[in-house]
Scaffold this active site. Structure first.
Site, PDB file in Angstrom:
ATOM      1  N   ILE A  51       0.864  -1.173   0.000  1.00  0.00           N
ATOM      2  CA  ILE A  51       0.000   0.000   0.000  1.00  0.00           C
ATOM      3  C   ILE A  51       0.904   1.227   0.000  1.00  0.00           C
ATOM      4  O   ILE A  51       2.060   1.158   0.411  1.00  0.00           O
ATOM      5  CB  ILE A  51      -0.983   0.023   1.204  1.00  0.00           C
ATOM      6  CG1 ILE A  51      -0.237  -0.093   2.537  1.00  0.00           C
ATOM      7  CG2 ILE A  51      -2.011  -1.082   1.073  1.00  0.00           C
ATOM      8  CD1 ILE A  51      -1.165  -0.064   3.754  1.00  0.00           C
ATOM      9  N   ASP A  52       0.387   2.323  -0.499  1.00  0.00           N
ATOM     10  CA  ASP A  52       1.211   3.522  -0.661  1.00  0.00           C
ATOM     11  C   ASP A  52       1.763   4.029   0.674  1.00  0.00           C
ATOM     12  O   ASP A  52       1.186   3.774   1.732  1.00  0.00           O
ATOM     13  CB  ASP A  52       0.394   4.642  -1.316  1.00  0.00           C
ATOM     14  CG  ASP A  52      -0.089   4.267  -2.713  1.00  0.00           C
ATOM     15  OD1 ASP A  52       0.609   3.498  -3.383  1.00  0.00           O
ATOM     16  OD2 ASP A  52      -1.167   4.742  -3.108  1.00  0.00           O
ATOM     17  N   LYS A  53       2.856   4.759   0.580  1.00  0.00           N
ATOM     18  CA  LYS A  53       3.533   5.292   1.768  1.00  0.00           C
ATOM     19  C   LYS A  53       2.579   6.037   2.687  1.00  0.00           C
ATOM     20  O   LYS A  53       2.618   5.870   3.911  1.00  0.00           O
ATOM     21  CB  LYS A  53       4.673   6.214   1.327  1.00  0.00           C
ATOM     22  CG  LYS A  53       5.428   6.871   2.482  1.00  0.00           C
ATOM     23  CD  LYS A  53       6.501   7.816   1.986  1.00  0.00           C
ATOM     24  CE  LYS A  53       5.907   9.058   1.347  1.00  0.00           C
ATOM     25  NZ  LYS A  53       6.937  10.073   1.012  1.00  0.00           N
ATOM     26  N   THR A 111      -0.739   5.841   2.697  1.00  0.00           N
ATOM     27  CA  THR A 111      -1.952   5.086   3.007  1.00  0.00           C
ATOM     28  C   THR A 111      -1.662   4.255   4.250  1.00  0.00           C
ATOM     29  O   THR A 111      -0.602   3.649   4.361  1.00  0.00           O
ATOM     30  CB  THR A 111      -2.343   4.165   1.839  1.00  0.00           C
ATOM     31  OG1 THR A 111      -2.643   4.960   0.688  1.00  0.00           O
ATOM     32  CG2 THR A 111      -3.568   3.331   2.189  1.00  0.00           C
ATOM     33  N   ARG A 119      -7.607   5.786  -5.568  1.00  0.00           N
ATOM     34  CA  ARG A 119      -7.270   7.196  -5.806  1.00  0.00           C
ATOM     35  C   ARG A 119      -7.632   7.610  -7.230  1.00  0.00           C
ATOM     36  O   ARG A 119      -8.198   8.683  -7.455  1.00  0.00           O
ATOM     37  CB  ARG A 119      -5.781   7.407  -5.526  1.00  0.00           C
ATOM     38  CG  ARG A 119      -5.393   7.099  -4.082  1.00  0.00           C
ATOM     39  CD  ARG A 119      -3.887   7.009  -3.893  1.00  0.00           C
ATOM     40  NE  ARG A 119      -3.235   8.292  -4.131  1.00  0.00           N
ATOM     41  CZ  ARG A 119      -1.921   8.450  -4.151  1.00  0.00           C
ATOM     42  NH1 ARG A 119      -1.121   7.399  -3.965  1.00  0.00           N
ATOM     43  NH2 ARG A 119      -1.388   9.637  -4.361  1.00  0.00           N
TER      44      ARG A 119
END
Length: 306
Positions: free
Chosen positions: A141-143, A145, A242
């Site tokens: 998962i994104d930094k 998130t 997103r």
């Protein structure tokens, strides 16, 4: 381990006109630390139109920004005593509630402070399928998130979870705050998602190519200018929620890539939290479900928006 010299070129889109080149590259090359990008700029490894530029250079539409990454020596990835909020753990898997700002796995210019560094300290063994930089990591998962992410302690568990991800049988429910008021209580977004035509690190809804992407959403709470929603992933494409929410005119609050940065609430990236993760246990087949509590910033934001 030495890496080969790499070169990247980005063509500046109209929407990025006037941004500082260091900020522009930080968003596009999020696997590299800001300090490493500053170092590349100082050492003339970033050029526009063939000429080296400084960090404060304001980019223009159609500028060709070229980044030269010199060969790097990949250091040993070391265990680090970083606290983890463990949601579930046994001899096969571990599920943690990842905090905001933590990168999942090491990458050039960013070899410490990652989830992998923390897992190496916490766990005796991790699967080796994804190599030395991504031990145990099946998905990411994104930094910025937060929330549930699963890692595997052996190759058999890794293969099982990877197959569940491929078949879209893992339950993944995210909570998010989006801009604007949604006209419907629930809905489904079904598009194809692929690489943005000019920004390598950015994804986009595309008509041709890309991969099938399906997101189901439902409204949890309406505010004056924002909406609190739950998004359920049927597929798991990069930046899927997103991109999808932005595509219907409701980007995530705080999303600096697909929306408009919010200075009012002093946010660090998008308001997105991986709340529910459900999967079949690799060894027993039993259904396991974890529920990651919302981070404090998210709860505070819900309170002040109400």
């Amino acid at each position: 381990m030495a890496e080969e010299l790499k070169e990247y070129e980005f063509i500046v889109s109209e929407e990025s006109e006037g941004e500082r080149v260091d900020k522009y590259l930080t968003m596009l090359m999020d696997s590299l630390s800001r300090s490493y990008l500053q170092k590349l700029l100082k050492e003339s490894h970033v050029t526009v139109g063939g000429q080296p530029v400084k960090a404060n250079y304001r980019i223009k539409t159609e500028d060709a920004v070229r980044v030269l990454l010199p060969p790097l020596i990949t250091p040993d990835i070391l265990p680090e005593n970083i606290p983890l909020e463990v949601l579930y753990e046994d001899e096969d898997v571990i599920v943690v509630n990842k905090p905001k700002g933590m990168v999942v796995h090491p990458a050039p210019g960013h070899y410490s402070g990652t989830l992998v560094n923390a897992l190496l300290y916490h766990c005796h063994n991790l699967s080796g399928i994804n190599g030395v930089l991504r031990p145990g990591i099946v998905h990411r998962i994104d930094k910025d998130t937060t929330g549930s992410i699963i890692a595997c302690k052996n190759d058999a568990a890794h293969a099982s979870i990877a197959e569940q991800l491929k078949e879209h049988s893992i339950i993944r429910k995210y909570h998010a705050i989006v801009c604007g008021r949604l006209p419907e209580i629930e809905g489904t977004i079904h598009t194809r998602i692929g690489r943005h035509p000019t920004d390598r690190k950015k994804m986009a809804v595309v008509r041709e190519g890309g991969k099938d992407a399906i997101t189901h959403y439902r409204v949890l709470q309406q505010f004056e200018k924002y909406t609190y929603v739950e998004c359920i992933l049927e597929t798991g494409r990069t930046h899927q929620i997103r991109v999808h929410m932005a595509s219907i005119g409701h980007p995530l609050l705080g999303d600096e890539i697909y929306g408009t940065p919010s200075k009012q609430y002093k946010l660090q990236g998008q308001c997105l939290h991986a709340k529910i993760l459900g999967f079949s246990h690799p060894s027993t087949g039993k259904y396991i479900e974890t529920d990651a509590s919302l981070p404090r910033y998210f709860e505070h934001l819900l309170t002040i928006l109400a």
